[in-house]
Design an enzyme around this catalytic site. Sequence first.
Site, mmCIF file in Angstrom:
data_model
loop_
_atom_site.group_PDB
_atom_site.id
_atom_site.type_symbol
_atom_site.label_atom_id
_atom_site.label_comp_id
_atom_site.label_asym_id
_atom_site.label_seq_id
_atom_site.Cartn_x
_atom_site.Cartn_y
_atom_site.Cartn_z
ATOM 1 C CG PHE A 137 -1.983 1.161 1.257
ATOM 2 C CD1 PHE A 137 -3.135 0.817 0.609
ATOM 3 C CD2 PHE A 137 -1.983 2.313 1.938
ATOM 4 C CE1 PHE A 137 -4.031 1.827 0.527
ATOM 5 C CE2 PHE A 137 -3.024 3.277 1.930
ATOM 6 C CZ PHE A 137 -4.332 3.069 1.306
ATOM 7 C CG ASP A 214 -0.504 -2.876 6.645
ATOM 8 O OD1 ASP A 214 -1.614 -3.259 7.045
ATOM 9 O OD2 ASP A 214 -0.373 -1.928 5.869
ATOM 10 N NE ARG A 388 -10.045 -2.838 -2.947
ATOM 11 C CZ ARG A 388 -9.414 -2.130 -2.034
ATOM 12 N NH1 ARG A 388 -8.286 -2.885 -1.465
ATOM 13 N NH2 ARG A 388 -9.832 -1.222 -1.366
#
Length: 420
Positions: A137, A214, A388
């Site tokens: 990200f 993460d 998505r």
Amino acid sequence: MPSPDVLDQLPASIVERAAELDRRDPLASLREEFVLPDGVVAYLDGNSLGRPLTVTRDRLPRFVEQEWGERLIRSWDDRWMDRPTVVGDAIGRVVLGASAGQTVVGDSTSVLLYKLVRAAVDARPDRTEIVADTENFPTDRFILTAVAAETGRTVRWIRPDPATGVQPSEVSAALGDRTALVVLSHVAYKSAFVADLPAITAAAHRAGALVLWDLCHSAGAVDVHLDAADVDLAVGCGYKFLNGGPGAPAFGYVAHRLQRELVQPIPGWMGHAEPFAMGPDYVPASGIRRFLSGTPSILGMLPLEDMLALIERAGMPAVRAKSVLLTGFTVAVADEVLASCGVTVASPRDPERRGAHVTLEHDAMRAVVARLWDRGVIPDFRPTRGLRVGLSPLSTSFTEVATALAHVRQILTDPDTPAG
């Protein structure tokens, strides 16, 4: 305008399969515990912002009237001071596989990520490299680049295949005696690829490095066992599958064995051993509390508490089982009815390596998503050509997914849909 019989876009067998999966779903009744407005036909963005719970909707006014309105500042003594660690322990117990005293809630994901990355590299002063991947990200990459510049280190970038994600062999090849820290996402935000957390953690430790995971796309949707895998550090957000609402506080995990060794770089009054002493020097609190900085969002923790209670009732194994069924159903429908429109599945087909969303690719997806939103069907778009399908297991039904994908097919077969 969409057809009123949009499910006619799908074979009857798919519509019946969705209905049967809903009937057999042991968690189906929990969907009614979420706020479900009539204007939303299908919500497929729970991996970006989870739906609110009705109990939260009803609880917030009581909080304003009582804990805040009546007790006022006295509520800090009543319960607020301990809330960051109490809620942190609940996150650890319910979704992280972490024993008490290792998880704390406070700050945003970005701030917590910075604090733990900086503390980790400072704890390895003789090592000059951070290992990370180019598919992570943006915030993760930006912070790692900034910390490397601040501390005179370099980032050793792994360039994984976006379709397969970071492999243990790639991490091992990047490790060496200069590696201070490895930072990766457990579930890739684009493809939903699930990294091999235990194997990569073990490889980093063999090289003498720390590892930070993460967990933004994992916590509350994918089984995580931090203690069992001997993980060092982790961060995760509260607004995705933990349904904490926009800007919900994030959580940080620091293994017991590291808490005295690491020095967090943003010392603040809330992490002081005696917060109200107001003395001249900073003395860190014992345990995980030392990783707090400023005043945390007490209001922001209320929705987290409510969602954690619901996840605990359901049980993470059941949540993960439904997630696998939802993503598997999405892939199957995409293959059966969207492939002929040029749609490809950009997420892993192996359910063990697939998180709680499915990315569908097509050159027209930016325009498709915009038209879907107009219809009350809400996924999200990820450049350059990805839609998505975010599947929050406790609030998403199979019929909801079928309806959304029927709308996608209808738009793609509409001659007015732009080609790209």
